[in-house]
Design a protein around this motif. Structure first.
Motif: not given
Length: 163
Positions: A133-153, A155-161
């Motif tokens: 999150k601090k070293t590569d915000i673009e990668l963090f955003a890509n991964i987060s967007a994918y997981f939030l829209t494509q994967v059943k998460l 509550e703990q995983e949502k909190k991490i994002i």
């Protein structure tokens, strides 16, 4: 003069990586993105070999979607799979490579039998997500967007994002 060369190399690396990430996000929608991703991943010199292999492999595997001949589809997928596993072997602790494999395996037809690492990859990604999150915000955003829209998460995983 050396300083300017270093800056140019840094910017081109950043641009190549951004381009690869952008094309990767489009490969399921566009055969042109597959072609572009293959080209970038074979011509850039500023991205690690393992990461270039992973992106090339993703493009190769996804190219199967755009082939008409069933044998060509299987050959492309299996060729890409072998390349992706080579990339993982070269750098198993690279979150971006593990993310690439997770997305491919999550979307691969089950008949292909290439879905055995999704749980391990997902756990690895969530274990290391806050670190990028601090070293590569673009990668963090890509991964987060994918997981939030494509994967059943959970509550703990949502909190991490979202933290």
């Amino acid at each position: 003069m050396k300083f300017i060369v270093i800056i140019i190399l840094f910017l081109s690396s950043s641009n190549d990586l951004k381009l690869m990430r952008s094309e990767f996000n489009q490969i399921n929608k566009s055969e042109e993105a597959v072609v572009k991703l293959k080209k970038i991943s074979t011509t850039t010199k500023e991205v690690s070999d393992a990461l270039k292999l992973a992106y090339y492999a993703a493009a190769e595997m996804t190219s199967a979607k755009y082939k008409l001949n069933p044998a060509s589809k299987i050959n492309a997928f299996n060729s890409g799979k072998k390349i992706l596993e080579t990339a993982i072997a070269k750098d198993a602790n690279n979150i971006e490579i593990r993310y690439i494999r997770f997305t491919i395996q999550s979307n691969a037809p089950s008949i292909l039998g290439y879905n055995k690492n999704t749980t391990d990859d997902k756990n690895f990604i969530f274990k290391n997500l806050q670190g990028i999150k601090k070293t590569d915000i673009e990668l963090f955003a890509n991964i987060s967007a994918y997981f939030l829209t494509q994967v059943k998460l959970t509550e703990q995983e949502k909190k991490i994002i979202n933290d």
